[in-house]
Design a protein around this motif. Structure first.
Motif, PDB file in Angstrom:
ATOM      1  N   ALA A   2      -5.774   0.153  -3.864  1.00  0.00           N
ATOM      2  CA  ALA A   2      -6.432  -0.063  -2.637  1.00  0.00           C
ATOM      3  C   ALA A   2      -5.769  -1.132  -1.991  1.00  0.00           C
ATOM      4  O   ALA A   2      -4.887  -1.686  -2.178  1.00  0.00           O
ATOM      5  CB  ALA A   2      -7.913  -0.647  -3.088  1.00  0.00           C
ATOM      6  N   VAL A   3      -6.083  -1.339  -0.605  1.00  0.00           N
ATOM      7  CA  VAL A   3      -5.514  -2.250   0.433  1.00  0.00           C
ATOM      8  C   VAL A   3      -6.480  -2.860   0.966  1.00  0.00           C
ATOM      9  O   VAL A   3      -7.764  -2.249   1.163  1.00  0.00           O
ATOM     10  CB  VAL A   3      -4.651  -1.748   1.373  1.00  0.00           C
ATOM     11  CG1 VAL A   3      -3.470  -1.087   0.789  1.00  0.00           C
ATOM     12  CG2 VAL A   3      -5.302  -0.624   2.064  1.00  0.00           C
ATOM     13  N   GLY A  42       5.388  -9.643  -2.152  1.00  0.00           N
ATOM     14  CA  GLY A  42       4.691  -9.821  -1.029  1.00  0.00           C
ATOM     15  C   GLY A  42       3.214 -10.119  -1.562  1.00  0.00           C
ATOM     16  O   GLY A  42       2.835 -10.130  -2.657  1.00  0.00           O
ATOM     17  N   ALA A  43       2.417 -10.744  -0.499  1.00  0.00           N
ATOM     18  CA  ALA A  43       1.070 -11.339  -0.712  1.00  0.00           C
ATOM     19  C   ALA A  43       0.439 -10.189  -0.863  1.00  0.00           C
ATOM     20  O   ALA A  43       0.461  -8.858  -0.612  1.00  0.00           O
ATOM     21  CB  ALA A  43       0.603 -11.800   0.781  1.00  0.00           C
ATOM     22  N   MET A  44      -0.670 -10.314  -1.882  1.00  0.00           N
ATOM     23  CA  MET A  44      -1.761  -9.471  -2.369  1.00  0.00           C
ATOM     24  C   MET A  44      -2.976  -9.993  -2.517  1.00  0.00           C
ATOM     25  O   MET A  44      -3.172 -11.422  -2.736  1.00  0.00           O
ATOM     26  CB  MET A  44      -1.280  -8.739  -3.605  1.00  0.00           C
ATOM     27  CG  MET A  44      -1.198  -9.588  -4.972  1.00  0.00           C
ATOM     28  SD  MET A  44      -0.508  -8.510  -5.986  1.00  0.00           S
ATOM     29  CE  MET A  44      -0.859  -9.607  -7.549  1.00  0.00           C
ATOM     30  N   ARG A  59      -7.594  -4.638   4.735  1.00  0.00           N
ATOM     31  CA  ARG A  59      -7.083  -4.928   6.283  1.00  0.00           C
ATOM     32  C   ARG A  59      -7.809  -6.175   6.738  1.00  0.00           C
ATOM     33  O   ARG A  59      -8.738  -6.493   6.870  1.00  0.00           O
ATOM     34  CB  ARG A  59      -7.455  -3.675   7.112  1.00  0.00           C
ATOM     35  CG  ARG A  59      -6.887  -3.837   8.449  1.00  0.00           C
ATOM     36  CD  ARG A  59      -7.052  -2.683   9.390  1.00  0.00           C
ATOM     37  NE  ARG A  59      -6.899  -2.986  10.743  1.00  0.00           N
ATOM     38  CZ  ARG A  59      -7.390  -2.187  11.735  1.00  0.00           C
ATOM     39  NH1 ARG A  59      -7.534  -1.033  11.532  1.00  0.00           N
ATOM     40  NH2 ARG A  59      -7.058  -2.579  12.846  1.00  0.00           N
ATOM     41  N   ASP A 103      -7.172  -8.054  10.068  1.00  0.00           N
ATOM     42  CA  ASP A 103      -6.604  -7.800  11.622  1.00  0.00           C
ATOM     43  C   ASP A 103      -5.810  -6.731  11.642  1.00  0.00           C
ATOM     44  O   ASP A 103      -5.920  -5.424  11.366  1.00  0.00           O
ATOM     45  CB  ASP A 103      -6.123  -9.231  12.106  1.00  0.00           C
ATOM     46  CG  ASP A 103      -5.920  -9.064  13.762  1.00  0.00           C
ATOM     47  OD1 ASP A 103      -6.750  -8.179  14.248  1.00  0.00           O
ATOM     48  OD2 ASP A 103      -5.323  -9.791  14.109  1.00  0.00           O
ATOM     49  N   LYS A 104      -4.329  -7.165  11.970  1.00  0.00           N
ATOM     50  CA  LYS A 104      -3.284  -6.123  12.105  1.00  0.00           C
ATOM     51  C   LYS A 104      -2.472  -6.189  10.708  1.00  0.00           C
ATOM     52  O   LYS A 104      -1.280  -5.366  10.758  1.00  0.00           O
ATOM     53  CB  LYS A 104      -2.221  -6.243  13.192  1.00  0.00           C
ATOM     54  CG  LYS A 104      -3.374  -6.130  14.494  1.00  0.00           C
ATOM     55  CD  LYS A 104      -2.422  -5.760  15.710  1.00  0.00           C
ATOM     56  CE  LYS A 104      -3.166  -5.473  16.878  1.00  0.00           C
ATOM     57  NZ  LYS A 104      -2.454  -5.280  17.912  1.00  0.00           N
ATOM     58  N   ILE A 164      -9.980  -0.681   0.834  1.00  0.00           N
ATOM     59  CA  ILE A 164      -9.746   0.526   1.152  1.00  0.00           C
ATOM     60  C   ILE A 164      -9.004   1.261   0.239  1.00  0.00           C
ATOM     61  O   ILE A 164      -8.046   1.163   0.028  1.00  0.00           O
ATOM     62  CB  ILE A 164      -9.044   0.887   2.655  1.00  0.00           C
ATOM     63  CG1 ILE A 164      -9.674  -0.056   3.716  1.00  0.00           C
ATOM     64  CG2 ILE A 164      -8.903   2.246   2.902  1.00  0.00           C
ATOM     65  CD1 ILE A 164      -8.809  -0.457   4.841  1.00  0.00           C
ATOM     66  N   PRO A 165      -9.338   2.449  -0.527  1.00  0.00           N
ATOM     67  CA  PRO A 165      -8.813   2.983  -1.615  1.00  0.00           C
ATOM     68  C   PRO A 165      -7.678   3.609  -1.135  1.00  0.00           C
ATOM     69  O   PRO A 165      -7.506   4.161  -0.078  1.00  0.00           O
ATOM     70  CB  PRO A 165      -9.710   4.247  -1.858  1.00  0.00           C
ATOM     71  CG  PRO A 165     -11.122   3.830  -1.608  1.00  0.00           C
ATOM     72  CD  PRO A 165     -10.924   3.017  -0.157  1.00  0.00           C
ATOM     73  N   VAL A 166      -6.512   3.622  -1.998  1.00  0.00           N
ATOM     74  CA  VAL A 166      -5.454   4.556  -1.683  1.00  0.00           C
ATOM     75  C   VAL A 166      -5.120   4.971  -3.052  1.00  0.00           C
ATOM     76  O   VAL A 166      -4.694   4.326  -4.002  1.00  0.00           O
ATOM     77  CB  VAL A 166      -3.933   3.449  -1.563  1.00  0.00           C
ATOM     78  CG1 VAL A 166      -2.793   3.977  -1.323  1.00  0.00           C
ATOM     79  CG2 VAL A 166      -4.326   2.465   0.073  1.00  0.00           C
ATOM     80  N   VAL A 175      -2.043  -5.481   6.709  1.00  0.00           N
ATOM     81  CA  VAL A 175      -2.433  -4.518   5.327  1.00  0.00           C
ATOM     82  C   VAL A 175      -2.096  -5.303   3.975  1.00  0.00           C
ATOM     83  O   VAL A 175      -0.788  -5.333   3.919  1.00  0.00           O
ATOM     84  CB  VAL A 175      -2.122  -3.133   5.428  1.00  0.00           C
ATOM     85  CG1 VAL A 175      -2.549  -2.440   4.347  1.00  0.00           C
ATOM     86  CG2 VAL A 175      -2.801  -2.500   6.721  1.00  0.00           C
ATOM     87  N   PRO A 202      -1.906  -5.057  -0.275  1.00  0.00           N
ATOM     88  CA  PRO A 202      -2.502  -4.300  -1.477  1.00  0.00           C
ATOM     89  C   PRO A 202      -3.393  -5.149  -2.168  1.00  0.00           C
ATOM     90  O   PRO A 202      -3.210  -6.435  -1.984  1.00  0.00           O
ATOM     91  CB  PRO A 202      -1.208  -4.199  -2.062  1.00  0.00           C
ATOM     92  CG  PRO A 202      -0.241  -5.366  -1.815  1.00  0.00           C
ATOM     93  CD  PRO A 202      -0.602  -5.644  -0.191  1.00  0.00           C
TER      94      PRO A 202
END
Lengths: 147, 174
Positions: free
Chosen positions: A57-58, A94-96, A60, A62-63, A46-48, A65, A67
């Motif tokens: 982008a990120v 953090g995880a990416m 998703r 499940d719940k 999903i573009p950010v 999100v 990067p």
């Protein structure tokens, strides 16, 4: 007794380095397995809108999100395959997620003494190693994008 | 108090926030609902950069340029969202309005720390929306755009639109 067991330990075989070899745009790369949180199917991002290089982008899950780090853009290549994979990297922020080629990554155990210096400067690398005619860089996922 | 009464009162007391979810340039954005003053159709808004509604002027805020979003504000679902923050008022064109979403404030996820640049001031966070996400716009950053324009005196005035299409309160019911 303690000393002898310690000495035995020091004389034990060469230190091994477990790696995961994967490819992005056909270019083979390796990472230490302890920097990988998982491999799953790539289900699109999903573009950010962003000004941070290679992070725009990120994904998703499940719940959650995560990067996306665009390693293909950094390498100036395009990921290959119809069923791309998502490598979830452990990063110090953090995880990416990283989109990689559809070729299934393989585990490879390397003698730590076989790690050579890596001269490419496009990303932070722990080193590289020879694999056939290839010189495969060992990328530092934890520091990716920190330079 | 009866047990039934206790069961009836299971609604969470956690602080909640309401957001108007819109799409601009294919990206879902979440606007703090308490800043939304109303919505206009393009027919009502016309082509003017600034709009005067009930005697108040709303300067045009262009989100597409700073966010590098494609201009898709000419479609049949295009709406103009009127925003205000104190004495600063602005209008933004959006390709689509999805409606209001009320969530607990804790459900607004922080922008991942990997986003290291000025986007940290653009977004207040991320919220889950349908199968995707919506980026919660920082109202101070949004209103900064129209504040600058108002200070520069580039506001154009036009006649009042005929009516307000909808307010957040009306949207909540629909």
């Amino acid at each position: 007794m303690l000393r002898s067991s310690l000495q035995r330990k020091q004389k034990a075989g060469p230190q091994s380095c477990p790696l995961l070899i994967f490819s992005v745009g056909g270019r083979r790369l390796a990472v230490k397995t302890d920097e990988v949180a998982g491999i799953s199917a790539w289900k699109g991002s999903i573009p950010v809108p962003s000004r941070t290089p290679f992070v725009s982008a990120v994904v998703r899950k499940d719940k959650d999100v995560f990067p996306v780090f665009d390693l293909a853009e950094l390498l100036h290549v395009t990921v290959k395959g119809e069923e791309l994979l998502c490598l979830t990297a452990k990063h110090h922020r953090g995880a990416m997620a990283i989109c990689i080629d559809e070729d299934m990554p393989v585990l490879h155990t390397l003698d730590a003494a076989a790690i050579q210096a890596y001269r490419g400067g496009e990303f932070e690398a722990i080193g590289s190693f020879a694999n056939g005619l290839d010189q495969i860089p060992i990328i530092s996922l934890a520091k990716l994008g920190s330079a | 108090m009866s047990l039934r009464g206790r069961q009836a009162g299971t609604t969470s007391l956690a602080p909640r926030s309401r957001f108007l979810i819109v799409t601009v340039g294919g990206t879902h954005l979440a606007l703090h609902a308490d800043r939304v003053q109303g919505l206009l159709t393009m027919e009502e808004a016309g082509l003017a950069e600034a709009l005067t509604v009930q005697g108040l002027t709303y300067a045009r805020v262009d989100l597409g340029t700073p966010l590098h979003l494609p201009d898709d504000s000419e479609g049949p679902d295009t709406r103009v969202v009127l925003l205000s923050s104190g004495s600063v008022r602005g209008n933004i064109r959006v390709a689509q309005v999805h409606g209001l979403k009320e969530i607990e404030q804790s459900q607004v996820l922080p922008l991942p720390r990997h986003f290291q640049n000025e986007e940290q001031s653009w977004y207040h966070g991320i919220l889950l929306f349908e199968e995707s996400v919506a980026l919660v716009l920082n109202p101070a950053w949004v209103m900064e755009g129209c504040g600058v324009r108002q200070a520069l005196g580039t506001v154009e005035h036009r006649g009042e639109p005929q009516r307000m299409l909808a307010t957040p309160r009306a949207l909540a019911g629909g």
